[in-house]
Design a protein around this motif. Structure first.
Motif, short mmCIF file in Angstrom:
data_model
loop_
_atom_site.label_atom_id
_atom_site.label_comp_id
_atom_site.label_asym_id
_atom_site.label_seq_id
_atom_site.Cartn_x
_atom_site.Cartn_y
_atom_site.Cartn_z
N GLU A 27 1.04 -1.28 0.07
CA GLU A 27 0.02 0.01 -0.12
C GLU A 27 1.01 1.28 -0.05
O GLU A 27 1.97 1.09 0.76
N VAL A 28 0.67 2.14 -0.83
CA VAL A 28 1.51 3.36 -1.00
C VAL A 28 0.92 4.72 -0.87
O VAL A 28 -0.27 4.66 -1.13
N GLY A 29 1.47 5.78 -0.79
CA GLY A 29 1.19 6.98 -0.86
C GLY A 29 2.35 8.03 -1.07
O GLY A 29 3.30 7.53 -1.08
N ASP A 30 2.02 9.37 -0.78
CA ASP A 30 3.09 10.26 -1.01
C ASP A 30 3.86 10.33 0.11
O ASP A 30 3.54 11.02 1.13
N ASP A 31 4.96 9.87 0.49
CA ASP A 31 5.73 10.09 1.60
C ASP A 31 6.26 11.22 2.20
O ASP A 31 6.31 11.70 3.41
N ASP B 252 1.96 10.36 3.58
CA ASP B 252 0.88 9.51 3.39
C ASP B 252 1.12 7.96 3.13
O ASP B 252 0.09 7.09 2.94
N ASP B 253 2.40 7.57 3.19
CA ASP B 253 2.79 6.30 2.86
C ASP B 253 2.58 5.30 3.94
O ASP B 253 3.56 5.39 4.92
N GLY C 211 7.00 3.16 -0.20
CA GLY C 211 6.41 2.10 0.17
C GLY C 211 6.61 0.78 -0.54
O GLY C 211 6.84 -0.36 0.17
N THR D 204 3.00 2.07 4.40
CA THR D 204 3.93 0.99 4.53
C THR D 204 5.40 1.80 5.06
O THR D 204 6.03 1.00 5.70
N ARG E 74 8.73 9.68 -2.85
CA ARG E 74 7.18 9.69 -2.99
C ARG E 74 6.44 8.44 -2.60
O ARG E 74 6.57 8.15 -1.44
N GLN E 75 6.24 7.68 -3.47
CA GLN E 75 5.71 6.20 -3.11
C GLN E 75 6.63 5.19 -2.73
O GLN E 75 6.82 4.04 -3.22
#
Ligand SMILES: Cc1ncc(COP(=O)(O)O)c(C=O)c1O
Length: 356
Positions: A28-32, A36-37, A241, A39, A238-239
């Protein structure tokens, strides 16, 4: 490099396991950079818990992890750190702490066991307000010690340096690229090994086999500032995760394999010690997964650079020679006992043909 090579050059060459690749696929990823990530957050929480610190930050490399920690501790203009002359930070990180961090390195001799003598640290501390001198803010240790052949710093030694730092109000950073190897070899909780350290940097992409990444550890306040430094150094991902998912497996599944790496390293060292012309003391020289050895130029007429070339061309073996007569072989989960036996057989053959 093809997977058919047996690669002794470093444990950085480890490829992600099947389980890691699956976890990366499923992550599961998001903008770190926005935080938001999920993982990455999971990896950081897990690392903070495992290593007994308030907080953790996922960074792209060990080099960046060390640099961020040094800059964070030595923020003030005109600061210096004390570290061993053979520490990775000093030798192999392009002088980044000076060029990017503006931190002066005050080096002390690295002992054969990877320590710096307490007296050598104490002699170098400069607390004075005299404008001639930088002010000491930090001491850096390395565990296990790469250049000294994977030597382990003991808990007692680390605590004694911690005590000294406390006495002088200095911070203590641990370059723990291979801290897990030390913890496994000593059979101690890794958190104990950095309990008296203010920060640590732990590589996930060496023996722990993640494709990318390190973790830095410290207080919540330290990590908040570290996150700002990571961004200015271009390390905000960014992603991320997809990478952190592999890192989670590094922390949960890989440490139990390190013991076998250490046994295999010993096996390799014992085999080398029996080959005429080869110089190594398996008992003293090999404590974890790194094996340094020498060839005696008075006994053999072929050097290690030549052997490395022949091994690559003819035997599918990669090794790195540090000069003509010294080499470093590093064991990791992709090297089996059979691979070591094959290496020793080829090595014995080539040296037997080249005795003086
Ligand atoms: C002791 C030590 N610290 C730091 C690093 C740097 O790690 P990276 O290659 O991820 O920048 C290494 C790499 O080999 C290392 O051996």
């Amino acid at each position: 490099m093809s997977t058919s090579f047996i690669d002794f050059r470093s444990d950085t060459v480890t490829k992600p396991t099947k389980e890691m690749r699956q976890a990366m696929f499923d992550a599961e990823v998001g903008d770190d950079v926005y935080g938001d990530d999920l993982t990455v957050i999971k990896l950081q929480d897990m690392a903070a818990q495992l290593f007994g610190k308030e907080a953790a930050l996922f960074v792209p490399s060990g080099t960046m992890g060390n640099l961020i920690c040094v800059m964070n501790h030595c923020g003030q203009f005109g600061s210096e750190m004390i570290l061993g002359d053979l520490n990775h930070i000093h030798l192999f990180e392009q002088g980044g702490c000076a060029t990017l961090g503006r931190v002066h390195s005050r080096v002390a001799p690295t002992q054969p066991d990877g320590t710096i003598l307490l007296k050598d640290i104490e002699e170098r501390i400069r607390m004075v307000t005299d404008d001639h001198f930088p002010q000491t803010k930090l001491v850096c240790l390395e565990n296990t010690h790469n250049r000294m052949g994977g030597k382990i710093l003991t808990l007692e030694y680390i605590q004694s340096v911690g005590q000294l730092c406390k006495q002088y109000g200095l911070k203590l950073h641990m370059d723990g690229a291979r801290l897990m190897n030390a913890a496994v070899a000593l059979d101690v909780d890794p958190a104990q090994l950095i309990e008296c350290c203010d920060s640590a940097s732990i590589c996930l992409s060496k023996g722990l086999a993640a494709p990318v990444g390190s973790i830095i550890l410290g207080t919540k306040e330290f990590i908040l500032q570290a996150k700002r430094l990571r961004k200015v150094l271009g390390g905000g991902m960014r992603q991320a995760g997809v990478l952190a998912a592999a890192g989670i497996i590094s922390l949960t599944q890989m440490p139990k394999l390190l013991k076998l790496d250490h046994q295999n390293a010993k096996l390799l060292a014992e085999g080398l010690a029996k080959i005429p012309g080869c110089e190594i003391n398996p008992e003293n020289d090999v404590q974890t997964n790194i094996v340094y050895f020498d060839l005696n130029p008075n006994k053999v007429k072929i050097d290690l650079q030549t052997i490395a070339g022949i091994f690559k061309q003819e035997h599918g073996i990669l090794m790195s020679a540090s000069g003509k007569w010294k080499a470093r072989l590093v064991i990791h989960y992709m090297i089996t006992k059979e691979n070591i036996e094959y290496f020793l057989e080829q090595f014995k053959n080539i040296l037997e043909k080249n005795q003086i």
